[in-house]
Motif scaffolding. Structure first.
Motif, PDB file in Angstrom:
ATOM      1  N   VAL A   1       0.843  -1.209   0.000  1.00 31.01           N
ATOM      2  CA  VAL A   1       0.000   0.000   0.000  1.00 31.01           C
ATOM      3  C   VAL A   1       0.871   1.249   0.000  1.00 31.01           C
ATOM      4  CG1 VAL A   1      -1.628   1.333   1.393  1.00 31.01           C
ATOM      5  CG2 VAL A   1      -2.011  -1.096   1.013  1.00 31.01           C
ATOM      6  N   PHE A   2       1.926   1.256   0.774  1.00 36.73           N
ATOM      7  CA  PHE A   2       2.827   2.412   0.789  1.00 36.73           C
ATOM      8  C   PHE A   2       3.502   2.599  -0.573  1.00 36.73           C
ATOM      9  CE2 PHE A   2       3.045   1.721   5.533  1.00 36.73           C
ATOM     10  CZ  PHE A   2       2.276   2.844   5.828  1.00 36.73           C
ATOM     11  N   VAL A   3       3.925   1.503  -1.180  1.00 37.46           N
ATOM     12  CA  VAL A   3       4.554   1.579  -2.497  1.00 37.46           C
ATOM     13  C   VAL A   3       3.535   2.064  -3.533  1.00 37.46           C
ATOM     14  CG1 VAL A   3       5.555   0.180  -4.355  1.00 37.46           C
ATOM     15  CG2 VAL A   3       6.336  -0.114  -2.000  1.00 37.46           C
ATOM     16  N   MET A   4       2.305   1.570  -3.441  1.00 35.00           N
ATOM     17  CA  MET A   4       1.267   1.972  -4.380  1.00 35.00           C
ATOM     18  C   MET A   4       0.988   3.464  -4.281  1.00 35.00           C
ATOM     19  SD  MET A   4      -2.497   0.294  -5.002  1.00 35.00           S
ATOM     20  CE  MET A   4      -3.279   0.913  -3.532  1.00 35.00           C
ATOM     21  N   GLY A   5       0.978   3.982  -3.079  1.00 37.50           N
ATOM     22  CA  GLY A   5       0.751   5.409  -2.896  1.00 37.50           C
ATOM     23  C   GLY A   5       1.901   6.256  -3.400  1.00 37.50           C
ATOM     24  N   ALA A   6       3.098   5.730  -3.358  1.00 38.06           N
ATOM     25  CA  ALA A   6       4.268   6.510  -3.747  1.00 38.06           C
ATOM     26  C   ALA A   6       4.529   6.497  -5.247  1.00 38.06           C
ATOM     27  CB  ALA A   6       5.504   5.988  -3.011  1.00 38.06           C
ATOM     28  N   PHE A   7       4.179   5.411  -5.944  1.00 35.66           N
ATOM     29  CA  PHE A   7       4.580   5.269  -7.336  1.00 35.66           C
ATOM     30  C   PHE A   7       3.431   5.252  -8.341  1.00 35.66           C
ATOM     31  CE2 PHE A   7       8.186   3.249  -5.066  1.00 35.66           C
ATOM     32  CZ  PHE A   7       9.171   4.145  -5.475  1.00 35.66           C
ATOM     33  N   GLY A   8       2.215   5.459  -7.920  1.00 37.39           N
ATOM     34  CA  GLY A   8       1.103   5.512  -8.872  1.00 37.39           C
ATOM     35  C   GLY A   8       0.816   4.166  -9.502  1.00 37.39           C
ATOM     36  N   PHE A   9       0.714   4.164 -10.850  1.00 34.40           N
ATOM     37  CA  PHE A   9       0.342   2.927 -11.541  1.00 34.40           C
ATOM     38  C   PHE A   9       1.390   1.836 -11.364  1.00 34.40           C
ATOM     39  CE2 PHE A   9       0.507   0.142 -15.266  1.00 34.40           C
ATOM     40  CZ  PHE A   9      -0.742  -0.443 -15.141  1.00 34.40           C
ATOM     41  N   LEU A  10       2.651   2.186 -11.462  1.00 33.60           N
ATOM     42  CA  LEU A  10       3.702   1.195 -11.243  1.00 33.60           C
ATOM     43  C   LEU A  10       3.604   0.639  -9.820  1.00 33.60           C
ATOM     44  CD1 LEU A  10       6.204  -0.289 -12.275  1.00 33.60           C
ATOM     45  CD2 LEU A  10       7.574   1.619 -11.445  1.00 33.60           C
ATOM     46  N   GLY A  11       3.227   1.487  -8.887  1.00 33.87           N
ATOM     47  CA  GLY A  11       3.031   1.041  -7.512  1.00 33.87           C
ATOM     48  C   GLY A  11       1.910   0.028  -7.390  1.00 33.87           C
ATOM     49  N   THR A  12       0.884   0.169  -8.239  1.00 35.44           N
ATOM     50  CA  THR A  12      -0.216  -0.801  -8.225  1.00 35.44           C
ATOM     51  C   THR A  12       0.273  -2.179  -8.653  1.00 35.44           C
ATOM     52  OG1 THR A  12      -1.756   0.976  -8.769  1.00 35.44           O
ATOM     53  CG2 THR A  12      -2.537  -1.263  -9.097  1.00 35.44           C
TER      54      THR A  12
ATOM     55  N   ALA B   1       0.447  -5.493  -6.260  1.00 34.93           N
ATOM     56  CA  ALA B   1      -0.120  -6.804  -6.589  1.00 34.93           C
ATOM     57  C   ALA B   1       0.920  -7.903  -6.402  1.00 34.93           C
ATOM     58  CB  ALA B   1      -0.649  -6.791  -8.014  1.00 34.93           C
ATOM     59  N   LEU B   2       2.137  -7.648  -6.834  1.00 31.31           N
ATOM     60  CA  LEU B   2       3.197  -8.655  -6.681  1.00 31.31           C
ATOM     61  C   LEU B   2       3.545  -8.886  -5.212  1.00 31.31           C
ATOM     62  CD1 LEU B   2       5.511  -7.642  -9.654  1.00 31.31           C
ATOM     63  CD2 LEU B   2       3.956  -9.600  -9.524  1.00 31.31           C
ATOM     64  N   LEU B   3       3.628  -7.790  -4.455  1.00 33.92           N
ATOM     65  CA  LEU B   3       3.935  -7.934  -3.023  1.00 33.92           C
ATOM     66  C   LEU B   3       2.808  -8.652  -2.279  1.00 33.92           C
ATOM     67  CD1 LEU B   3       5.587  -4.533  -2.057  1.00 33.92           C
ATOM     68  CD2 LEU B   3       6.606  -6.791  -1.901  1.00 33.92           C
ATOM     69  N   ALA B   4       1.570  -8.320  -2.624  1.00 31.49           N
ATOM     70  CA  ALA B   4       0.437  -8.970  -1.968  1.00 31.49           C
ATOM     71  C   ALA B   4       0.422 -10.462  -2.280  1.00 31.49           C
ATOM     72  CB  ALA B   4      -0.867  -8.309  -2.400  1.00 31.49           C
ATOM     73  N   LEU B   5       0.682 -10.807  -3.532  1.00 31.56           N
ATOM     74  CA  LEU B   5       0.697 -12.216  -3.903  1.00 31.56           C
ATOM     75  C   LEU B   5       1.849 -12.960  -3.232  1.00 31.56           C
ATOM     76  CD1 LEU B   5      -0.559 -14.428  -5.646  1.00 31.56           C
ATOM     77  CD2 LEU B   5       1.001 -13.754  -7.462  1.00 31.56           C
ATOM     78  N   ALA B   6       3.022 -12.351  -3.234  1.00 30.46           N
ATOM     79  CA  ALA B   6       4.182 -12.992  -2.604  1.00 30.46           C
ATOM     80  C   ALA B   6       3.984 -13.158  -1.097  1.00 30.46           C
ATOM     81  CB  ALA B   6       5.440 -12.177  -2.876  1.00 30.46           C
ATOM     82  N   SER B   7       3.424 -12.134  -0.453  1.00 32.41           N
ATOM     83  CA  SER B   7       3.207 -12.244   0.992  1.00 32.41           C
ATOM     84  C   SER B   7       2.123 -13.263   1.312  1.00 32.41           C
ATOM     85  CB  SER B   7       2.865 -10.884   1.586  1.00 32.41           C
ATOM     86  OG  SER B   7       1.599 -10.447   1.144  1.00 32.41           O
ATOM     87  N   LEU B   8       1.120 -13.373   0.451  1.00 30.89           N
ATOM     88  CA  LEU B   8       0.079 -14.372   0.666  1.00 30.89           C
ATOM     89  C   LEU B   8       0.646 -15.775   0.546  1.00 30.89           C
ATOM     90  CD1 LEU B   8      -2.936 -15.005   1.078  1.00 30.89           C
ATOM     91  CD2 LEU B   8      -3.142 -14.999  -1.402  1.00 30.89           C
ATOM     92  N   VAL B   9       1.418 -16.006  -0.505  1.00 27.79           N
ATOM     93  CA  VAL B   9       2.004 -17.339  -0.700  1.00 27.79           C
ATOM     94  C   VAL B   9       2.970 -17.666   0.440  1.00 27.79           C
ATOM     95  CG1 VAL B   9       3.549 -18.675  -2.192  1.00 27.79           C
ATOM     96  CG2 VAL B   9       1.693 -17.341  -3.192  1.00 27.79           C
ATOM     97  N   GLY B  10       3.831 -16.716   0.798  1.00 25.36           N
ATOM     98  CA  GLY B  10       4.778 -16.954   1.888  1.00 25.36           C
ATOM     99  C   GLY B  10       4.084 -17.164   3.222  1.00 25.36           C
ATOM    100  N   GLY B  11       3.061 -16.369   3.494  1.00 25.18           N
ATOM    101  CA  GLY B  11       2.331 -16.509   4.753  1.00 25.18           C
ATOM    102  C   GLY B  11       1.600 -17.832   4.858  1.00 25.18           C
TER     103      GLY B  11
END
Length: 78
Positions: free
Chosen positions: A29-40, A44-54
């Motif tokens: 979320v912090f990255v998304m707020g800082a980088f706009g579309f690229l942050g989105t 998505a990649l961070l959310a997926l990676a954290s979900l799989v790792g968790g």
């Protein structure tokens, strides 16, 4: 039936799994707020990676617990 060391290991694995899921989304979320579309995309990649790792850590902790319980039951019946 199971010792305290095993329960501690399982608890640590489950808590780390939950923290991985939470922190990955929070960082995303912090990255998304800082980088706009690229942050989105990065979110998505961070959310997926954290979900799989968790989920991996949670399932690993539960598998260790189940394995030890089954081993103890087999030993008691033999």
């Amino acid at each position: 039936m199971v010792n305290d060391g095993l329960l501690w290991e399982v608890t640590v694995n489950i808590v780390l799994g939950l923290l991985a899921m939470f922190l990955g989304r929070t960082l995303g979320v912090f990255v998304m707020g800082a980088f706009g579309f690229l942050g989105t995309v990065i979110f998505a990649l961070l959310a997926l990676a954290s979900l799989v790792g968790g989920v991996y850590l949670i399932v690993r902790g539960l598998a260790i617990l189940v394995e030890e319980i089954v081993r103890a039951e087999i030993t008691n019946r033999a």
